[in-house]
Design an enzyme around this catalytic site. Sequence first.
Site, mmCIF file in Angstrom:
data_model
loop_
_atom_site.group_PDB
_atom_site.id
_atom_site.type_symbol
_atom_site.label_atom_id
_atom_site.label_comp_id
_atom_site.label_asym_id
_atom_site.label_seq_id
_atom_site.Cartn_x
_atom_site.Cartn_y
_atom_site.Cartn_z
ATOM 1 N N CYS A 250 66.840 45.638 57.633
ATOM 2 C CA CYS A 250 67.319 44.593 56.555
ATOM 3 C C CYS A 250 68.790 44.342 56.668
ATOM 4 O O CYS A 250 69.626 45.078 56.102
ATOM 5 C CB CYS A 250 66.874 45.075 55.276
ATOM 6 S SG CYS A 250 67.392 44.109 53.795
ATOM 7 N N CYS A 253 70.658 43.796 53.406
ATOM 8 C CA CYS A 253 70.825 44.929 52.456
ATOM 9 C C CYS A 253 72.022 45.725 53.175
ATOM 10 O O CYS A 253 72.759 46.419 52.262
ATOM 11 C CB CYS A 253 69.728 45.737 52.648
ATOM 12 S SG CYS A 253 68.029 45.223 52.237
ATOM 13 N N ASP A 254 72.212 45.727 54.528
ATOM 14 C CA ASP A 254 73.075 46.854 55.112
ATOM 15 C C ASP A 254 74.096 46.215 55.807
ATOM 16 O O ASP A 254 74.877 47.131 56.394
ATOM 17 C CB ASP A 254 72.210 47.815 55.793
ATOM 18 C CG ASP A 254 71.077 48.472 55.082
ATOM 19 O OD1 ASP A 254 71.425 48.753 53.743
ATOM 20 O OD2 ASP A 254 70.283 48.911 55.589
#
Length: 426
Positions: A250, A253-254
């Site tokens: 993701c 997200c990261d």
Amino acid sequence: MEITYLKSNQEFEDFKNNEEILVVDFYSTECPPCEKLAPIYEKAAKIFPNLKFLKILRQDFRSLAESLGVSGSPTVLFFKNGSLLEQRLAGEIQEAELVNILESISGEKALVVENDQKIREYDLCIIGNGPAGMTAAVYAARYKIDQLLVGDLPGGLMTSSHKICNFPSEIEISGMDLSQKMAEQVNALEVPQISGRVELITKENNSFILKLFGGEIIKTKTLLIATGTKHRHLNLPKEDSFVGRGLSYCATCDAMFYRNKTVAVIGGGDSANTASLYLGEVAEKVYQIYRGDSLRGETAWIDQIKANPKINVLYSTQVLELLGDDRLSGIKIDREFEGSNELLIDGIFVEIGSEPDLSLINQLSLDTDRGHYIITQEDQGTSCLGVFAAGDITTGSDSFRQIITACSEGAIAAQSIFKYLQVNKK
Ligand code: NDP
């Protein structure tokens, strides 16, 4: 027990030193798996009342996260008598894995939550609250069908797109924001909803009985399967153990964990292309590793990749091995690049598409194609009477898996279910 949101580094030290067992969830904003974990974490705090549960917003405690080796959201760490334990969970965390670790480190059994065992009955149960499921819910509400929407993350996989530029009426919008807008419409129509996952489905005469993970039981005359797909994995050794330790599925997200670092994105479709572009905004260097010889997907993204000096696409290249001990430190590829077949990188983003989750499909013995996508008719009906399917999990829309086609299938399914219920009044 209530969950505490960390306010200072000192507070963390105090909890670590004074609590026998401390459970810590490092989460981020703009992080779909963090949102999925939130209700599971809340439940864990209730069924393990003797343990201390802490939530730490990673953006506010960047150096604390780094010092504990956290490089993905969400990451759950466990401390016992002040020491960090070896077990940790990251990425798409399931309730069962969290409960298993908590039981093993505390020696306590999870409390059994008393469920209201009354069976609830509906005319339609929609499983999955991505664009297909939410659109179907909107149409079903307008048809005044007695319905229930079950899902664990409004928006589903769409939430992981950092930029969507092809949804009518939106010039540019993030997947999270578009999901939020769709969810607001569903809420405004007062659609009954349960946040959770369906564990078991059985057919009983002309109805379907659903058992949810929390234990609730639902009886419904018709079913709409709109569960979408799940991230495909590389299936290489160590892949699971590197999740949250240099490997991510993701980018939204990261990406922020890799500011000014070197990363690799695997894949050559729109997910990989948009991930490379997003990472290109924060990382120092992005290698996009693609097994084909020309990128697939929207030309607009491909043109942006070609124009970005930070992104280097390695064509006709496959990843053979993930390198590193405790943490990913590089990858081995199947050809030489700059004199070596090993690339030293800080993180990789696996964006190689997705595949259907087979559990519900198999329980209903639905007909599928070779890729396990549910075969649907023009009305979104399946091989099982009373079961309809819509969105990425189907063979519909010429297999063009887009948000707009998922919405379209959801709308068609709702109308077909309306007609079906009129004919099959029981
Ligand atoms: P796709 O199936 O389109 O692409 C998957 C990519 O991964 C392909 O390039 C494929 O290679 C490669 N791949 C598959 N398996 C492996 C493997 N084992 N090892 C190495 N490479 C592998 O999936 P996407 O998730 O990219 O897109 C799905 C749908 O969602 C598409 O319709 C897309 O348009 C849409 N989408 C739209 C976005 C947007 O507009 N913002 C963002 C993301 C997705 P090969 O090409 O050789 O098959």
